[in-house]
Enzyme design. Structure first.
Site, mmCIF file in Angstrom:
data_model
loop_
_atom_site.group_PDB
_atom_site.id
_atom_site.type_symbol
_atom_site.label_atom_id
_atom_site.label_comp_id
_atom_site.label_asym_id
_atom_site.label_seq_id
_atom_site.Cartn_x
_atom_site.Cartn_y
_atom_site.Cartn_z
ATOM 1 N N CYS B 104 -55.525 5.652 90.471
ATOM 2 C CA CYS B 104 -56.239 4.424 90.097
ATOM 3 C C CYS B 104 -57.745 4.599 90.207
ATOM 4 O O CYS B 104 -58.247 4.961 91.285
ATOM 5 C CB CYS B 104 -55.793 3.262 90.978
ATOM 6 S SG CYS B 104 -56.837 1.800 90.815
ATOM 7 N N LYS B 131 -43.831 -3.145 93.395
ATOM 8 C CA LYS B 131 -44.616 -3.436 94.595
ATOM 9 C C LYS B 131 -43.760 -4.017 95.715
ATOM 10 O O LYS B 131 -42.881 -4.847 95.473
ATOM 11 C CB LYS B 131 -45.730 -4.434 94.271
ATOM 12 C CG LYS B 131 -46.778 -3.869 93.324
ATOM 13 C CD LYS B 131 -47.808 -4.911 92.932
ATOM 14 C CE LYS B 131 -48.592 -4.419 91.725
ATOM 15 N NZ LYS B 131 -49.553 -5.389 91.227
ATOM 16 N N ILE B 144 -54.821 -3.250 93.950
ATOM 17 C CA ILE B 144 -55.481 -2.270 94.821
ATOM 18 C C ILE B 144 -56.889 -2.027 94.275
ATOM 19 O O ILE B 144 -57.131 -2.290 93.095
ATOM 20 C CB ILE B 144 -54.700 -0.926 94.862
ATOM 21 C CG1 ILE B 144 -54.457 -0.421 93.429
ATOM 22 C CG2 ILE B 144 -53.393 -1.067 95.625
ATOM 23 C CD1 ILE B 144 -54.197 1.051 93.361
ATOM 24 N N GLU B 157 -61.343 -6.185 96.071
ATOM 25 C CA GLU B 157 -62.281 -5.966 94.975
ATOM 26 C C GLU B 157 -63.016 -4.665 95.321
ATOM 27 O O GLU B 157 -63.725 -4.596 96.335
ATOM 28 C CB GLU B 157 -63.311 -7.092 94.812
ATOM 29 C CG GLU B 157 -62.740 -8.411 94.332
ATOM 30 C CD GLU B 157 -62.020 -8.309 93.003
ATOM 31 O OE1 GLU B 157 -62.513 -7.593 92.096
ATOM 32 O OE2 GLU B 157 -60.952 -8.927 92.868
ATOM 33 N N SER B 158 -62.871 -3.661 94.465
ATOM 34 C CA SER B 158 -63.388 -2.328 94.790
ATOM 35 C C SER B 158 -64.875 -2.346 95.135
ATOM 36 O O SER B 158 -65.299 -1.701 96.096
ATOM 37 C CB SER B 158 -63.135 -1.343 93.647
ATOM 38 O OG SER B 158 -63.734 -1.783 92.446
#
Lengths: 213, 316
Positions: B104, B131, B144, B157-158
């Site tokens: 990802c 999941k 993720i 939130e990355s």
């Protein structure tokens, strides 16, 4: 521009932190050529300092002001609390475009569909306040996240959307508390004035942005 | 308006290199065993774009990060947890956990920052097609990456996760100290917002045997904006002459251009190509580079809707 909710965020922070500033209002229906040198996208708000540095995007301008200027910090020092404010801000991301759609909606059907969406989104915010058990979205005092979301809640009355907070009592209490804040009151926009502006703005009138002056 | 001037407001003035923290190098050997070019400290750090120590026996930050990675290496390569799996226990003190998936790009950002800052962490990979129910207690929509610390605090939130790590952990700061430079990096990030969606759409189109001429054109346009910034600044990286947060936030999608089949989208952007090469020299980027064949294996299974896709390449 006096009626822009995004610019209002920046003005709230400038007021709340007591930062000396000057305002140049831009006619968004008749943008000056030179403004595109300040922001190629031609959007407000834009900050410009004496070093000629330009900062765009309302949330970025607010964070910049909080970091660059002394006095009361609007964002928490604690990294987790700061991250929480940003996560709540993400939760808010749909609201501005929903309000934009509502303003431009043509049919009663569209409007009632959007009202339902507002209720759905607002209940997420009610949940945040319920979980936190505090008056404001960042804790027991007003802080950055409250100022960032306020401009849209302020406009609910003018847009006849007050019913969307009927089932969210904590949000209602929060709105009442916000109205007590000096920065919020200083930047209050009269319902009639906002409606007058909006009416002209939707007709693409070049006079819209100066309504009431 | 001239191309040069258009985005010039986002151009930076490169910062001078900040001071190096003095600490003995964990990888320090006489012969520079790590196998890269030997810097003054003998630890074999890649000098370009990094702080290099000029005192023998002292070390630059990259070696500490890399040695920590080598300690943690088995942690990053674990099988995914899916439906019916036992929820993991609390995060032990001194460690931070990232819920991730090896392929990802958003989670990749967070793993880059964890490694670049030398933060002790554990990785739990999630089966995104299957999941676990318990995962929705970590993220309302099961997305993720999510960070979880030993105080049970969850951050998602990355971009928020990356900033949190930079704020919460000591050592090398990835965001600049100067408020204007920080704002500039955040404005640059706004310039990037269409890229993830466009690259994914190209991938999906190509995998389904469709043409994606318009999508690639749109992507090239976005890359032209980034090219403009680099040319105007005349720096290697987006934040100046050293790698910083904004570069790590962009990187995952550029690493994937080749394996997605759209590497030709940087054909007309030479500065961006130079940046890509410079990024590949960064020890953190290097350490997390995914083998092309493994990535292709994952993509093949993913597009066949095989739930085992996410574990492709792991030894059973």
């Amino acid at each position: 521009m006096r009626f822009c909710p995004f610019a209002q965020r920046t003005l709230l922070v400038l007021k709340a932190k007591g930062i000396r500033h000057e305002i140049i209002n831009i006619n968004l229906k008749n943008k000056p050529e030179w403004f595109f040198k300040k922001n190629p996208a031609g959007l407000v708000p834009v900050l410009e300092n004496s070093q000629g540095q330009l900062i765009c995007e309302s949330a970025i301008t607010c964070e910049y002001l909080d970091e660059a200027y002394p006095g009361k910090k609007l964002l928490p020092d604690d990294p987790y609390e700061k991250a929480c404010q940003k996560m709540v801000f993400e939760l808010f991301s749909k609201i501005p475009s929903l309000v934009g759609s509502f303003i431009r909606s043509k049919t009663e059907e569209d409007r009632s569909g959007l009202k339902e969406e507002f209720c759905k989104e607002f209940s997420k915010f009610e949940e945040v306040l319920t979980n936190k058990k505090t008056t404001f979205f960042g804790g027991n005092s007003l802080s950055m996240i409250d100022y960032l979301i306020w401009p849209w809640f302020q406009r609910l009355e003018a847009l006849e959307l007050n019913e969307c907070v009927d089932h969210t009592p904590k949000i209602k209490l929060w709105m009442a508390a916000m109205r007590e804040d000096p920065a919020v009151s200083a930047l209050w926009i009269d319902v009639k004035a906002y409606r007058g502006f909006l009416n002209l703005y939707l007709q693409d009138s070049r006079e819209a942005c100066d309504y009431g002056l | 308006m001239s191309l040069q001037v258009r985005l010039s407001y986002l151009a930076c003035v490169p910062d001078p290199l900040p001071a190096v923290p003095p600490e003995p190098c964990p990888l320090n050997t006489e012969s520079g065993q790590v196998g890269r070019r030997t810097g003054a400290c003998g630890c074999g750090c890649e000098p370009r774009g990094h702080r290099i120590c000029d005192t023998p026996g002292r070390c630059c930050v990259e070696c500490r990060s890399l040695s920590r990675y080598l300690e943690n290496m088995t942690e990053n390569e674990s099988k995914t947890l899916g439906k019916g799996s036992v929820p993991p226990g609390p995060v032990p003190e001194g460690l931070i956990r990232v819920y991730s998936m090896r392929f990802c790009p958003f989670a990749h950002r967070t793993r880059l920052v964890l490694l670049a800052k030398g933060i002790r962490h554990e990785v739990i990979n999630i089966n995104l097609r299957n999941k676990p129910d318990w995962y929705y207690t970590k993220h309302p929509f099961g997305q993720i990456p999510v960070l979880e610390n030993s105080k049970c605090q969850l951050i998602y939130e990355s971009v928020i996760a990356c900033e949190y790590l930079d704020d919460a952990y000591p050592g090398r700061k990835l965001y600049p100290y100067d408020p204007y430079e920080r704002a500039r990096q955040k404005m640059l990030l706004e310039l990037f917002y269409k890229v993830p969606h466009l690259t994914k759409e190209c991938l999906v189109a190509l995998r389904c045997g469709k043409e994606c001429y318009d999508l690639k054109l749109a992507l090239r346009e976005e890359f032209c904006n980034l090219e403009e910034i680099l040319s105007y600044q005349n720096t290697i990286f987006f934040g100046g002459d050293c790698i910083s947060m904004i570069d790590y936030l962009f990187w995952p999608w550029f690493e994937r251009l080749d394996v997605y089949g759209i590497a030709d989208c940087v054909n007309h952007t030479p500065a961006l190509r130079l940046w890509i090469e410079a990024m590949k020299q960064d020890p953190t980027v290097c350490a997390l580079l995914i083998d092309k064949n493994i990535f292709l294996g994952f993509l093949n299974l993913y597009f066949q809707n095989n739930p085992n896709a996410f574990d492709f390449g792991l030894s059973s």
